[in-house]
Design a protein around this motif. Structure first.
Motif, short mmCIF file in Angstrom:
data_model
loop_
_atom_site.label_atom_id
_atom_site.label_comp_id
_atom_site.label_asym_id
_atom_site.label_seq_id
_atom_site.Cartn_x
_atom_site.Cartn_y
_atom_site.Cartn_z
N VAL A 48 0.96 -1.11 -0.03
CA VAL A 48 0.02 -0.04 0.00
C VAL A 48 0.84 1.27 0.01
O VAL A 48 0.66 2.11 -0.63
CB VAL A 48 -1.09 -0.07 1.34
CG1 VAL A 48 -1.60 1.22 1.35
CG2 VAL A 48 -2.00 -1.16 1.22
N GLY A 49 1.88 1.33 0.75
CA GLY A 49 2.79 2.73 0.90
C GLY A 49 3.57 2.63 -0.56
O GLY A 49 3.46 3.74 -0.91
N ILE A 50 4.08 1.64 -1.00
CA ILE A 50 4.71 1.90 -2.55
C ILE A 50 3.65 2.23 -3.57
O ILE A 50 3.82 3.21 -4.28
CB ILE A 50 5.47 0.74 -2.89
CG1 ILE A 50 6.43 0.24 -2.04
CG2 ILE A 50 5.78 0.59 -4.26
CD1 ILE A 50 7.42 -1.23 -2.43
N ALA A 51 2.48 1.69 -3.55
CA ALA A 51 1.51 1.86 -4.45
C ALA A 51 1.01 3.58 -4.25
O ALA A 51 0.81 4.23 -5.23
CB ALA A 51 0.03 1.17 -4.24
N SER A 52 0.89 4.04 -2.97
CA SER A 52 0.51 5.33 -2.74
C SER A 52 1.67 6.27 -3.25
O SER A 52 1.31 7.50 -3.89
CB SER A 52 0.13 5.36 -1.52
OG SER A 52 -0.60 4.79 -0.66
N LEU A 53 3.09 6.10 -2.83
CA LEU A 53 3.76 6.93 -3.44
C LEU A 53 4.19 7.06 -4.79
O LEU A 53 4.10 8.10 -5.17
CB LEU A 53 4.95 6.39 -2.71
CG LEU A 53 5.26 6.68 -1.18
CD1 LEU A 53 6.62 6.14 -0.68
CD2 LEU A 53 5.20 8.12 -0.58
N GLN A 54 4.17 5.80 -5.40
CA GLN A 54 4.24 5.84 -6.94
C GLN A 54 3.00 6.01 -7.70
O GLN A 54 3.16 6.51 -8.74
CB GLN A 54 4.93 4.27 -7.23
CG GLN A 54 6.13 3.94 -6.71
CD GLN A 54 7.35 4.99 -6.96
OE1 GLN A 54 7.47 5.68 -8.18
NE2 GLN A 54 8.19 5.09 -6.05
N GLY A 55 2.03 5.99 -6.93
CA GLY A 55 0.87 6.50 -7.57
C GLY A 55 0.85 8.02 -7.85
O GLY A 55 0.30 8.56 -8.76
N ALA A 101 15.14 3.83 -14.13
CA ALA A 101 16.37 2.87 -14.39
C ALA A 101 17.37 2.80 -13.23
O ALA A 101 17.59 1.63 -12.86
CB ALA A 101 17.32 3.04 -15.94
N VAL A 102 17.86 3.86 -12.62
CA VAL A 102 18.67 3.88 -11.58
C VAL A 102 17.84 3.34 -10.53
O VAL A 102 18.54 2.47 -9.73
CB VAL A 102 19.01 5.30 -11.43
CG1 VAL A 102 19.89 5.39 -10.10
CG2 VAL A 102 19.79 5.78 -12.56
N SER A 103 16.66 3.90 -10.16
CA SER A 103 15.81 3.26 -9.21
C SER A 103 15.63 1.68 -9.26
O SER A 103 15.77 1.07 -7.96
CB SER A 103 14.45 4.25 -8.90
OG SER A 103 14.64 5.34 -8.99
N LEU A 108 12.79 13.96 -8.30
CA LEU A 108 11.67 13.79 -7.46
C LEU A 108 11.53 12.19 -7.25
O LEU A 108 11.21 11.61 -6.29
CB LEU A 108 10.49 14.51 -7.98
CG LEU A 108 9.17 14.30 -7.16
CD1 LEU A 108 9.18 14.84 -5.55
CD2 LEU A 108 8.05 14.69 -7.57
N ALA A 109 11.33 11.70 -8.35
CA ALA A 109 11.11 10.06 -8.47
C ALA A 109 12.14 9.34 -7.85
O ALA A 109 11.97 8.47 -6.98
CB ALA A 109 10.89 9.50 -9.78
N LEU A 110 13.42 9.84 -7.80
CA LEU A 110 14.59 9.27 -7.09
C LEU A 110 14.46 9.47 -5.45
O LEU A 110 14.65 8.46 -4.76
CB LEU A 110 15.89 9.81 -7.67
CG LEU A 110 16.36 8.95 -8.68
CD1 LEU A 110 17.90 9.62 -9.15
CD2 LEU A 110 16.98 7.79 -8.53
N LEU A 111 14.22 10.48 -5.21
CA LEU A 111 13.92 10.89 -3.92
C LEU A 111 12.99 10.02 -3.16
O LEU A 111 13.04 9.62 -1.96
CB LEU A 111 13.63 12.39 -3.61
CG LEU A 111 14.78 13.51 -3.87
CD1 LEU A 111 14.41 14.68 -3.45
CD2 LEU A 111 16.02 12.99 -3.15
N VAL A 112 11.79 9.74 -3.95
CA VAL A 112 10.69 8.90 -3.59
C VAL A 112 11.16 7.62 -3.56
O VAL A 112 10.89 6.79 -2.37
CB VAL A 112 9.46 9.24 -4.35
CG1 VAL A 112 8.33 8.08 -3.89
CG2 VAL A 112 8.91 10.59 -4.35
N THR A 113 12.06 7.09 -4.19
CA THR A 113 12.61 5.73 -4.25
C THR A 113 13.60 5.52 -3.00
O THR A 113 13.46 4.67 -2.11
CB THR A 113 13.34 5.41 -5.36
OG1 THR A 113 12.65 5.36 -6.60
CG2 THR A 113 14.22 4.07 -5.29
#
Length: 803
Positions: free
Chosen positions: A226-233, A275-277, A348-353
């Motif tokens: 749920v956490g990953i889905a929420s963040l990446q969503g 790709a890096v993530s 931003l996507a990297l920081l979320v990762t």
């Protein structure tokens, strides 16, 4: 000395670095290829579709990209993180089962949501196509998570590139040849993910059997998913909401298409960040927040993303006009905003990762606030300045969201050792941007400079030797070697560790030379032993350091014997004899199932006789009439064979197998064995046939089994039988390959393990055996083998485990 189990849970920093950096290069290489194919696909469609059709396609693609962005990280990244942290096969099997359940359920839900949104701008057929493609993307992500979690980045990179190639080819075929318009262009997204179905997770040995449909009660997996889905969503919404919004707002279609094209070009950094993530997530998941690995990931991203953003943002209008057709007149005006916004979105996507790698799901509140700010900026910009205003508003909203997340991350976790070098990266890029702006009016000069800048950036990313970050102090000194570990060498690859591991494995298991070994070396050797089904032999050579593995192997072997006795006892009581193949009763048995051959025509009766012993029955679609897997409540399953065949192609005659079978000489069994074993020449041929007709490899356990059968009388009889069965040349070549490898192992030389059979041998045996079946009048079996041989060789070569 620290136990191997604990060492395995957190490898040394330099080893994680090497694997992550090496994997990131593979994934990034694929990302560049995929990005080029995707943009070529989009550009070609601007020529093949009219402006209205392309606007619908771009909106549908935006929806697919949005939902795929959630699918690509929710299921795979949750699974990869669970596999990286798991301490046992039971935990890994539970994570895989959970991933399958959530991918199917999530795909169904996402398909419904996408259909509801798509019907606002597309017709019924296109809406259905987008929904089906969404579901297909979701259900195939389990394979991606499996490859990511086991750090098989090279295979994952090849599959990602294959997906893009298929999408390009199938999409153009649907649009040009079948004239399916935007619906055909979008249908290619769903068809292109089908190769992932060949890389489903395998069964974990020693893990308890549970039905796949059962829902896990592990709250940690649910919380993580749920956490990953929420963040990446939310990240996916940030990436796609403007593309969908511009298609729905009452604006000029040509202006909307220009904005969508500019956004697609500007989002290159986002794919690089992904790709890096993907490559760094497993390693980051094993470490604390603020680890130096975050610095490595950020620098890898900025090394290539900053120069590409500068090039895209300063592209001359004359060049873009030549690339895009006449209807896309405002692309050059929009590119500066969309390219810079893409750079910020990738960061931003990297920081979320980084946050999700340490289970920091609290950043969701900050991310949601940024999303509200971003949408507000988009709508305000559109109301004030139309499409151009939307581009400016999107840039401001993305940068504001990035600042919010960066400030929060810096306060809570820091950035490892990343702070110091940022100025040395950003300042030269600002100077480069100014220089490209000055020469922008001179298109050819700008083009030459842009090619040079892009080439240097790619060379720094892919071509430089050595790792981009060293663990330890900011000065970059390499870490001191850990006690008992493989010495660190700058620029070393993960394969070096595997080479040491295989050498230790061969010395111990094959040559019987037990030497002192450190925990790290033993951990890598144990991983290689598991790939070769000989972990018991290695563990008993180091009983103190690998005590847990010894216990695990003994338990698995005991369960095998129990299930073998129970199942064959039931079958004997029903009057059904069985032959146990591909098993050594004198050794360990750690595989997930055992193989029993029943007489021709008795497969259905054998299943009925075992009714009540097993809790689940399954078949493989290519072998559904010849094999069935019966899973008991615990321990290995019984794999019943109605014939000695692979993929429905008969090889060893079952009647002769039973006529020559023997009672096993097994002191561990009681009086009156309930099963038979093949005679020596049949055992030799079955091992070779299994390698030739299914695996296309021989692991170390199979080489050990073959070595014990290399007697002149056995070899002579086996040659006569393979000639009768129509695969003598292929069998001879496979045996020659095995014998040559054995000689090298005896001398202590390097041999790839598992040992791959030459492609020429694999193709030769298929042609030879299918021709034999054709001469015998078995047209269906011959056709089946001839049609499956090349796909089998390709699939097995792709699926071969990469260190």
């Amino acid at each position: 000395m620290t136990s191997v189990g604990r060492v395995a849970s957190r490898p040394p920093v330099h080893q994680d670095e090497v694997r992550a950096v090496h994997g990131a290069r593979w994934i990034a290489t694929a990302a560049v290829a995929v990005g080029a194919l995707n943009y070529a696909y989009a550009l070609v469609l601007t020529r093949l579709l009219d402006v209205s059709e392309y606007a619908t396609f771009a909106a549908g693609q935006g929806l697919l990209v949005c939902t795929a962005a959630i699918a690509v990280v929710t299921v795979p990244w949750m699974l990869a993180q669970a596999l990286a942290r798991a301490g046992s096969d039971t935990e890994r099997a539970e994570a895989v089962r959970f991933a399958v359940i959530t991918s199917v359920a999530g795909g169904a839900l996402a398909a419904v949501v996408v259909a509801c949104v798509a019907q606002e701008f597309a017709g019924p057929v296109t809406t259905l196509v987008v929904a089906c493609a969404t579901f297909a993307v979701y259900v195939t992500r389990v394979s991606a998570g499996w490859l990511q979690g086991t750090e098989r980045m090279r295979t994952l990179a090849v599959l990602n590139t294959t997906e893009a190639c298929l999408k390009f080819g199938v999409g153009l075929f649907f649009v040009v040849a079948l004239d399916l318009g935007e619906a055909g262009a979008l249908a290619a997204f769903g068809i292109a993910v089908l190769p992932f179905a060949f890389f489903l997770p395998h069964r974990f040995r020693g893990a308890p059997r549970r039905p796949w449909r059962s829902v896990t009660v592990d709250r940690e997996l649910w919380r993580r998913a749920v956490g990953i889905a929420s963040l990446q969503g939310v990240v996916a919404l940030l990436a796609a909401v403007d593309i969908v919004l511009v298609a729905m707002l009452p604006t000029d279609r040509a202006a909307a298409a220009s904005y969508q094209a500019a956004v697609m070009l500007g989002r290159i950094p986002l794919f690089l960040a992904g790709a890096v993530s993907i490559a760094f997530l497993p390693a980051l998941s094993r470490r604390r927040a603020g680890d130096p690995l975050t610095a490595a990931a950020l620098r890898m991203y900025l090394t290539v993303a900053l120069p590409l953003t500068v090039v895209a943002a300063t592209a001359p209008g004359a060049l873009l006009t030549a690339v895009f057709p006449a209807g896309y007149t405002t692309v050059s005006t929009l590119m500066a905003c969309t390219a810079t916004a893409g750079l910020a979105l990738g960061a931003l996507a990297l920081l979320v990762t980084f946050a999700q790698a340490v289970n920091d799901y609290g950043c969701l509140r900050t991310l949601l606030a940024g999303l509200v700010l971003y949408v507000t900026a988009l709508v305000t910009g559109w109301a004030v300045g139309g499409v151009l205003g939307m581009a400016i508003g999107g840039l401001c909203g993305t940068v504001a969201t990035l600042v919010l997340i960066a400030v929060r991350h810096a306060r809570r976790h820091g950035f490892g050792i990343a702070e110091r070098p940022f100025g040395r990266v950003v300042v030269p890029m600002l100077a480069l941007a100014g220089a490209l702006v000055l020469i922008r009016p001179y298109t050819l000069v700008w083009l030459a400079a842009a090619v040079a800048v892009t080439g240097v950036a790619l060379w720094r990313f892919f071509g430089r030797r050595g790792d981009p970050v060293q663990a330890g102090e900011p000065g970059g000194a390499p870490p001191a070697p850990l006690a008992g570990s493989v010495p660190y060498e700058p620029g070393a690859r993960a394969a070096v560790h595997d080479e040491h591991a295989v050498r230790l494995l061969v010395d111990t298991v094959w040559r019987g030379l037990v030497r002192p070994a450190g925990d790290e070396e033993l951990r890598d050797a144990l991983a290689a032993a598991r790939r070769n089904q000989v972990e018991g032999r290695l563990a008993r050579a180091y009983p103190r350091q690998l005590a847990a593995t010894v216990a695990e192997v003994e338990s698995a072997t005991a369960l095998f014997r129990r299930n073998l006795v129970e199942s064959t006892g039931r079958l004997r009581a029903a009057g059904i004899p069985t032959v146990l193949i591909k098993a050594d009763l004198d050794g360990d048995y750690v595989y997930g199932n055992f193989d029993l051959v029943v007489p021709p025509g008795r497969l259905r009766a054998a299943q009925d006789a075992l009714d009540g012993w097993y809790v689940q029955r399954s078949t493989y679609w290519l072998e559904r009439t010849t094999k069935v897997l019966l899973e008991p409540p615990s321990g290995p399953a019984a794999h019943l064979h109605g014939a000695v065949c692979w993929f429905g192609v008969p090889v060893v005659p079952t009647e002769r197998l039973f006529a020559r079978a023997e009672h096993p000489d097994d002191p561990g069994s009681s009086d009156g064995h309930a099963w038979l074993t093949p005679c020596p020449s049949d055992r030799l041929r079955i091992w070779l046939a299994h390698a030739l007709f299914q695996n296309l490899t021989l692991d170390l356990s199979e080489l050990l089994a073959l070595r014990s059968l290399l007697r002149p009388d056995v070899l002579a009889e086996a040659r006569r039988e393979t000639l009768r069965e129509g695969w003598s040349a292929g069998g001879r070549r496979a045996l020659d390959t095995a014998v040559a490898a054995m000689a090298r192992l005896d001398r202590g030389e390097s041999v790839p393990l598992p040992l791959p059979l030459p492609v020429a041998t694999s193709l030769r045996v298929g042609a030879e055996h299918s021709g034999h079946l054709l001469v015998e009048g078995r047209l269906r079996a011959a056709t089946r083998e001839a049609s499956l041989r090349v796909p089998l060789v390709v699939a097995k070569k792709l699926r071969r485990r990469v260190p």
